[in-house]
Design a protein around this motif. Structure first.
Motif, PDB file in Angstrom:
ATOM      1  N   SER A  10       0.828  -1.201   0.000  1.00  0.00           N
ATOM      2  CA  SER A  10       0.000   0.000   0.000  1.00  0.00           C
ATOM      3  C   SER A  10       0.865   1.254   0.000  1.00  0.00           C
ATOM      4  O   SER A  10       2.056   1.211   0.266  1.00  0.00           O
ATOM      5  CB  SER A  10      -0.910   0.019   1.235  1.00  0.00           C
ATOM      6  OG  SER A  10      -0.183   0.371   2.396  1.00  0.00           O
ATOM      7  N   ASN A  11       0.219   2.375  -0.270  1.00  0.00           N
ATOM      8  CA  ASN A  11       0.910   3.658  -0.222  1.00  0.00           C
ATOM      9  C   ASN A  11       0.737   4.338   1.134  1.00  0.00           C
ATOM     10  O   ASN A  11       1.034   5.514   1.284  1.00  0.00           O
ATOM     11  CB  ASN A  11       0.406   4.573  -1.338  1.00  0.00           C
ATOM     12  CG  ASN A  11      -1.080   4.863  -1.225  1.00  0.00           C
ATOM     13  OD1 ASN A  11      -1.788   4.258  -0.422  1.00  0.00           O
ATOM     14  ND2 ASN A  11      -1.564   5.775  -2.040  1.00  0.00           N
ATOM     15  N   LEU A  12       0.272   3.582   2.133  1.00  0.00           N
ATOM     16  CA  LEU A  12       0.088   4.128   3.474  1.00  0.00           C
ATOM     17  C   LEU A  12       1.428   4.219   4.194  1.00  0.00           C
ATOM     18  O   LEU A  12       2.405   3.568   3.816  1.00  0.00           O
ATOM     19  CB  LEU A  12      -0.891   3.260   4.264  1.00  0.00           C
ATOM     20  CG  LEU A  12      -2.294   3.161   3.661  1.00  0.00           C
ATOM     21  CD1 LEU A  12      -3.137   2.152   4.425  1.00  0.00           C
ATOM     22  CD2 LEU A  12      -2.973   4.519   3.631  1.00  0.00           C
ATOM     23  N   ARG A  13       1.477   5.009   5.238  1.00  0.00           N
ATOM     24  CA  ARG A  13       2.709   5.230   5.983  1.00  0.00           C
ATOM     25  C   ARG A  13       3.292   3.914   6.496  1.00  0.00           C
ATOM     26  O   ARG A  13       2.584   3.113   7.106  1.00  0.00           O
ATOM     27  CB  ARG A  13       2.411   6.161   7.173  1.00  0.00           C
ATOM     28  CG  ARG A  13       3.648   6.582   7.947  1.00  0.00           C
ATOM     29  CD  ARG A  13       3.299   7.526   9.082  1.00  0.00           C
ATOM     30  NE  ARG A  13       2.661   6.858  10.196  1.00  0.00           N
ATOM     31  CZ  ARG A  13       3.302   6.143  11.114  1.00  0.00           C
ATOM     32  NH1 ARG A  13       4.597   5.975  11.046  1.00  0.00           N
ATOM     33  NH2 ARG A  13       2.640   5.586  12.106  1.00  0.00           N
ATOM     34  N   PRO A  14       4.585   3.666   6.269  1.00  0.00           N
ATOM     35  CA  PRO A  14       5.227   2.478   6.844  1.00  0.00           C
ATOM     36  C   PRO A  14       5.164   2.528   8.374  1.00  0.00           C
ATOM     37  O   PRO A  14       5.151   3.611   8.968  1.00  0.00           O
ATOM     38  CB  PRO A  14       6.674   2.573   6.355  1.00  0.00           C
ATOM     39  CG  PRO A  14       6.613   3.450   5.159  1.00  0.00           C
ATOM     40  CD  PRO A  14       5.496   4.434   5.420  1.00  0.00           C
ATOM     41  N   LEU A  15       5.129   1.364   9.000  1.00  0.00           N
ATOM     42  CA  LEU A  15       4.971   1.267  10.445  1.00  0.00           C
ATOM     43  C   LEU A  15       6.200   0.651  11.095  1.00  0.00           C
ATOM     44  O   LEU A  15       6.892  -0.168  10.487  1.00  0.00           O
ATOM     45  CB  LEU A  15       3.731   0.423  10.775  1.00  0.00           C
ATOM     46  CG  LEU A  15       2.410   0.965  10.220  1.00  0.00           C
ATOM     47  CD1 LEU A  15       1.293  -0.049  10.422  1.00  0.00           C
ATOM     48  CD2 LEU A  15       2.063   2.295  10.868  1.00  0.00           C
ATOM     49  N   THR A  16       6.432   1.045  12.352  1.00  0.00           N
ATOM     50  CA  THR A  16       7.542   0.531  13.145  1.00  0.00           C
ATOM     51  C   THR A  16       7.000  -0.098  14.416  1.00  0.00           C
ATOM     52  O   THR A  16       6.077   0.425  15.021  1.00  0.00           O
ATOM     53  CB  THR A  16       8.510   1.674  13.511  1.00  0.00           C
ATOM     54  OG1 THR A  16       8.983   2.278  12.302  1.00  0.00           O
ATOM     55  CG2 THR A  16       9.686   1.165  14.321  1.00  0.00           C
ATOM     56  N   ARG A  17       7.594  -1.205  14.813  1.00  0.00           N
ATOM     57  CA  ARG A  17       7.222  -1.902  16.049  1.00  0.00           C
ATOM     58  C   ARG A  17       8.299  -1.635  17.092  1.00  0.00           C
ATOM     59  O   ARG A  17       9.484  -1.886  16.843  1.00  0.00           O
ATOM     60  CB  ARG A  17       7.101  -3.397  15.778  1.00  0.00           C
ATOM     61  CG  ARG A  17       6.753  -4.217  17.007  1.00  0.00           C
ATOM     62  CD  ARG A  17       6.693  -5.676  16.640  1.00  0.00           C
ATOM     63  NE  ARG A  17       8.047  -6.212  16.643  1.00  0.00           N
ATOM     64  CZ  ARG A  17       8.374  -7.391  17.170  1.00  0.00           C
ATOM     65  NH1 ARG A  17       7.466  -8.163  17.686  1.00  0.00           N
ATOM     66  NH2 ARG A  17       9.620  -7.787  17.158  1.00  0.00           N
ATOM     67  N   LEU A  18       7.895  -1.143  18.252  1.00  0.00           N
ATOM     68  CA  LEU A  18       8.800  -0.923  19.381  1.00  0.00           C
ATOM     69  C   LEU A  18       8.416  -1.896  20.489  1.00  0.00           C
ATOM     70  O   LEU A  18       7.263  -1.943  20.900  1.00  0.00           O
ATOM     71  CB  LEU A  18       8.685   0.516  19.896  1.00  0.00           C
ATOM     72  CG  LEU A  18       8.918   1.631  18.872  1.00  0.00           C
ATOM     73  CD1 LEU A  18       8.638   2.984  19.498  1.00  0.00           C
ATOM     74  CD2 LEU A  18      10.328   1.569  18.321  1.00  0.00           C
ATOM     75  N   VAL A  19       9.374  -2.664  20.963  1.00  0.00           N
ATOM     76  CA  VAL A  19       9.146  -3.623  22.040  1.00  0.00           C
ATOM     77  C   VAL A  19       9.990  -3.185  23.230  1.00  0.00           C
ATOM     78  O   VAL A  19      11.202  -2.976  23.090  1.00  0.00           O
ATOM     79  CB  VAL A  19       9.514  -5.060  21.622  1.00  0.00           C
ATOM     80  CG1 VAL A  19       9.304  -6.035  22.776  1.00  0.00           C
ATOM     81  CG2 VAL A  19       8.716  -5.480  20.390  1.00  0.00           C
ATOM     82  N   THR A  20       9.364  -3.053  24.389  1.00  0.00           N
ATOM     83  CA  THR A  20      10.081  -2.623  25.590  1.00  0.00           C
ATOM     84  C   THR A  20      10.497  -3.818  26.431  1.00  0.00           C
ATOM     85  O   THR A  20      10.029  -4.941  26.238  1.00  0.00           O
ATOM     86  CB  THR A  20       9.205  -1.686  26.449  1.00  0.00           C
ATOM     87  OG1 THR A  20       8.068  -2.420  26.921  1.00  0.00           O
ATOM     88  CG2 THR A  20       8.764  -0.469  25.656  1.00  0.00           C
ATOM     89  N   GLY A  21      11.369  -3.569  27.386  1.00  0.00           N
ATOM     90  CA  GLY A  21      11.822  -4.601  28.317  1.00  0.00           C
ATOM     91  C   GLY A  21      12.481  -3.933  29.506  1.00  0.00           C
ATOM     92  O   GLY A  21      12.270  -2.748  29.765  1.00  0.00           O
ATOM     93  N   VAL A  50       1.793  -9.211  11.362  1.00  0.00           N
ATOM     94  CA  VAL A  50       1.600  -9.549  12.772  1.00  0.00           C
ATOM     95  C   VAL A  50       2.652  -8.779  13.568  1.00  0.00           C
ATOM     96  O   VAL A  50       3.841  -9.073  13.483  1.00  0.00           O
ATOM     97  CB  VAL A  50       1.717 -11.066  13.025  1.00  0.00           C
ATOM     98  CG1 VAL A  50       1.639 -11.373  14.512  1.00  0.00           C
ATOM     99  CG2 VAL A  50       0.631 -11.808  12.255  1.00  0.00           C
ATOM    100  N   ALA A  51       2.193  -7.793  14.323  1.00  0.00           N
ATOM    101  CA  ALA A  51       3.110  -6.981  15.128  1.00  0.00           C
ATOM    102  C   ALA A  51       3.525  -7.726  16.397  1.00  0.00           C
ATOM    103  O   ALA A  51       4.650  -7.569  16.870  1.00  0.00           O
ATOM    104  CB  ALA A  51       2.470  -5.640  15.482  1.00  0.00           C
ATOM    105  N   TYR A  52       2.611  -8.537  16.939  1.00  0.00           N
ATOM    106  CA  TYR A  52       2.936  -9.300  18.137  1.00  0.00           C
ATOM    107  C   TYR A  52       1.884 -10.369  18.356  1.00  0.00           C
ATOM    108  O   TYR A  52       0.758 -10.268  17.854  1.00  0.00           O
ATOM    109  CB  TYR A  52       3.025  -8.399  19.377  1.00  0.00           C
ATOM    110  CG  TYR A  52       3.954  -8.960  20.433  1.00  0.00           C
ATOM    111  CD1 TYR A  52       5.313  -9.050  20.199  1.00  0.00           C
ATOM    112  CD2 TYR A  52       3.472  -9.418  21.641  1.00  0.00           C
ATOM    113  CE1 TYR A  52       6.178  -9.568  21.148  1.00  0.00           C
ATOM    114  CE2 TYR A  52       4.330  -9.944  22.600  1.00  0.00           C
ATOM    115  CZ  TYR A  52       5.671 -10.011  22.343  1.00  0.00           C
ATOM    116  OH  TYR A  52       6.523 -10.537  23.285  1.00  0.00           O
TER     117      TYR A  52
END
Length: 180
Positions: A10-21, A50-52
């Protein structure tokens, strides 16, 4: 069927996954930052990421057990639902596309992030706009992108549920069965 890709169609904004610890002193830290990996379905008219996922409820966070369970679930592959757990999935839908009528054995929260999407049920169609949420309770349904020229994006949280209905993925074998 599907194919795994790093490519977002798609031409939608790319997404980033942030995982904390936590660090060795118990202080919060950023554990991981990564771009989404997409799988293509319905002749690349729908793309999933699948982000998580979790594989138990409640999930076990001790010693990063949830991270290892997510990696294992992704390595073995999963259908729409992760048995005994949950899935956080982003879905981009091509302009004008409607997916197959289907049912998952799960309780799902589907939230429109971009565009207008129609929820198609046996009794009719409901239009959803940015920020609207569908609480999908194991019913037969379809998703249709209401636009003829713009991609739509939804985010889903799917939680396995107790037996009562069976999964029905409809025609075409667009995804493997969940096995729950």
């Amino acid at each position: 069927m599907s194919s795994q890709s790093l490519e977002q169609l798609s031409n939608l904004r790319p997404l980033t996954r942030l995982v904390t610890g936590h660090d060795q002193h118990g202080k919060s830290e950023l554990h991981e930052s990564s771009t989404f990996q997409w799988s293509h379905h319905d002749d690349a008219k729908m793309t999933f990421s699948v982000a998580y996922s979790t594989s138990s409820s409640p999930p076990v966070l001790t010693n990063d057990a949830d991270l290892e369970a997510h990696k294992a679930a992704m390595a073995r592959g999963m259908g729409l639902v992760n048995p005994r757990g949950s899935v956080l999935r982003f879905v981009d839908i091509a302009p004008g596309h409607v997916c197959a009528m289907h049912r998952t054995r799960s309780l799902d929260y589907g939230i429109v992030l971009e565009g207008e999407v129609e929820l198609v049920l046996d009794d009719g169609v409901s239009k959803m706009r940015r920020g609207d949420v569908a609480v999908q309770r194991a019913t037969m349904h379809q998703w249709r992108n209401a636009s003829e020229n713009e991609w739509a994006r939804m985010v889903f949280v799917l939680q396995d549920c107790q037996a009562g209905v069976e999964e029905d993925l409809g025609d075409g074998g667009w995804l493997p069965p969940s096995g729950n």
